[in-house]
Design a protein around this motif. Structure first.
Motif, PDB file in Angstrom:
ATOM      1  N   PRO A   1      64.026 -66.346  60.396  1.00  0.00           N
ATOM      2  CA  PRO A   1      63.795 -66.423  61.843  1.00  0.00           C
ATOM      3  C   PRO A   1      63.401 -67.823  62.316  1.00  0.00           C
ATOM      4  N   SER A   2      62.671 -68.559  61.510  1.00  0.00           N
ATOM      5  CA  SER A   2      62.283 -69.921  61.917  1.00  0.00           C
ATOM      6  C   SER A   2      63.516 -70.815  62.079  1.00  0.00           C
ATOM      7  N   SER A   3      64.523 -70.608  61.243  1.00  0.00           N
ATOM      8  CA  SER A   3      65.773 -71.368  61.374  1.00  0.00           C
ATOM      9  C   SER A   3      66.489 -71.003  62.664  1.00  0.00           C
ATOM     10  N   VAL A   4      66.464 -69.711  62.988  1.00  0.00           N
ATOM     11  CA  VAL A   4      67.091 -69.253  64.232  1.00  0.00           C
ATOM     12  C   VAL A   4      66.384 -69.880  65.425  1.00  0.00           C
ATOM     13  N   THR A   5      65.065 -69.875  65.405  1.00  0.00           N
ATOM     14  CA  THR A   5      64.296 -70.438  66.516  1.00  0.00           C
ATOM     15  C   THR A   5      64.665 -71.901  66.741  1.00  0.00           C
TER      16      THR A   5
ATOM     17  N   GLU B   1      68.842 -61.629  61.012  1.00  0.00           N
ATOM     18  CA  GLU B   1      69.357 -60.574  60.134  1.00  0.00           C
ATOM     19  C   GLU B   1      70.875 -60.662  60.014  1.00  0.00           C
ATOM     20  N   ALA B   2      71.553 -60.843  61.131  1.00  0.00           N
ATOM     21  CA  ALA B   2      73.015 -60.882  61.127  1.00  0.00           C
ATOM     22  C   ALA B   2      73.558 -62.078  60.355  1.00  0.00           C
ATOM     23  N   LEU B   3      72.855 -63.200  60.424  1.00  0.00           N
ATOM     24  CA  LEU B   3      73.333 -64.412  59.757  1.00  0.00           C
ATOM     25  C   LEU B   3      72.679 -64.648  58.395  1.00  0.00           C
ATOM     26  N   SER B   4      71.778 -63.746  58.008  1.00  0.00           N
ATOM     27  CA  SER B   4      71.068 -63.862  56.737  1.00  0.00           C
ATOM     28  C   SER B   4      70.335 -65.200  56.608  1.00  0.00           C
TER      29      SER B   4
ATOM     30  N   GLY C   1      73.503 -55.484  74.237  1.00  0.00           N
ATOM     31  CA  GLY C   1      73.024 -55.883  75.550  1.00  0.00           C
ATOM     32  C   GLY C   1      71.979 -56.983  75.489  1.00  0.00           C
ATOM     33  N   TYR C   2      71.581 -57.382  74.296  1.00  0.00           N
ATOM     34  CA  TYR C   2      70.578 -58.432  74.117  1.00  0.00           C
ATOM     35  C   TYR C   2      70.717 -59.024  72.725  1.00  0.00           C
ATOM     36  N   ALA C   3      70.088 -60.178  72.556  1.00  0.00           N
ATOM     37  CA  ALA C   3      70.046 -60.822  71.241  1.00  0.00           C
ATOM     38  C   ALA C   3      68.646 -61.378  71.052  1.00  0.00           C
ATOM     39  N   ARG C   4      67.968 -60.911  70.020  1.00  0.00           N
ATOM     40  CA  ARG C   4      66.635 -61.413  69.690  1.00  0.00           C
ATOM     41  C   ARG C   4      66.736 -62.287  68.449  1.00  0.00           C
ATOM     42  N   VAL C   5      65.761 -63.148  68.279  1.00  0.00           N
ATOM     43  CA  VAL C   5      65.737 -64.041  67.118  1.00  0.00           C
ATOM     44  C   VAL C   5      65.835 -63.231  65.833  1.00  0.00           C
ATOM     45  N   VAL C   6      65.096 -62.157  65.751  1.00  0.00           N
ATOM     46  CA  VAL C   6      65.099 -61.346  64.534  1.00  0.00           C
ATOM     47  C   VAL C   6      66.482 -60.733  64.267  1.00  0.00           C
ATOM     48  N   ASP C   7      67.186 -60.328  65.324  1.00  0.00           N
ATOM     49  CA  ASP C   7      68.532 -59.759  65.164  1.00  0.00           C
ATOM     50  C   ASP C   7      69.524 -60.815  64.686  1.00  0.00           C
TER      51      ASP C   7
ATOM     52  N   ASP D   1      78.573 -70.686  64.692  1.00  0.00           N
ATOM     53  CA  ASP D   1      78.198 -69.415  64.060  1.00  0.00           C
ATOM     54  C   ASP D   1      77.114 -68.705  64.862  1.00  0.00           C
ATOM     55  N   TYR D   2      76.140 -69.456  65.314  1.00  0.00           N
ATOM     56  CA  TYR D   2      75.059 -68.859  66.105  1.00  0.00           C
ATOM     57  C   TYR D   2      75.564 -68.363  67.453  1.00  0.00           C
ATOM     58  N   ILE D   3      76.336 -69.179  68.150  1.00  0.00           N
ATOM     59  CA  ILE D   3      76.855 -68.771  69.462  1.00  0.00           C
ATOM     60  C   ILE D   3      77.716 -67.520  69.323  1.00  0.00           C
TER      61      ILE D   3
END
Length: 140
Positions: A36-40, A30-33, A21-27, A8-10
């Motif tokens: 941010p700490s989980s994304v990190t 947000e997209a995966l609901s 053109g980029y992917a930030r942790v915050v984006d 899902d993350y990939i």
């Protein structure tokens, strides 16, 4: 092989990079609901497994392995959406249905689904025949 959660993350990272053109942790969060700490945490794991290169506070990029995997996952998602549309699933159900099944199919099953979608798309009368069967079954 990545876990369903990693997939899902990939997939989302691939989509964001393609769109923005980029992917930030915050984006990604947000997209995966998700937080941010989980994304990190996940991005660090994806970095360790060589799907992304992650530098704290600088963002991330997909490695060639991550790009190939991301493209394959997005293609799988789109193929399953195509299948559900062809067989007559209502549009409002398609996204959730795909999310529910995409991690539970083998790549062999995905390839055969691709053949089936091609079979229907090559001759629209096949879709019409399917719709007639569905109508008959709905009336019974």
């Amino acid at each position: 092989m990545p876990t369903p959660s990693m997939e899902d993350y990939i997939e989302q990272i691939f989509i964001l990079i393609e769109q923005k053109g980029y992917a930030r942790v915050v984006d990604i969060a947000e997209a995966l609901s998700v937080h941010p700490s989980s994304v990190t945490k996940m991005v660090q794991k994806l970095d360790k497994d060589q799907f992304v290169v992650y530098e704290k506070y600088r963002g991330l990029v997909l490695t060639p392995k991550g790009f190939k995997t991301g493209k394959r996952l997005v293609d799988r998602h789109e193929l399953l959406e195509q299948l559900l549309k062809v067989i007559g699933v209502k549009d409002e159900n398609i996204y959730n249905d795909v999310e529910g099944i995409e991690h539970h199919l083998s790549w062999d099953a995905i390839d055969r689904i691709g053949d089936l979608v091609q079979f229907f798309e090559e001759d629209k009368s096949r879709v019409q025949e399917l719709r007639a069967i569905q109508k008959q079954n709905d009336e019974d």
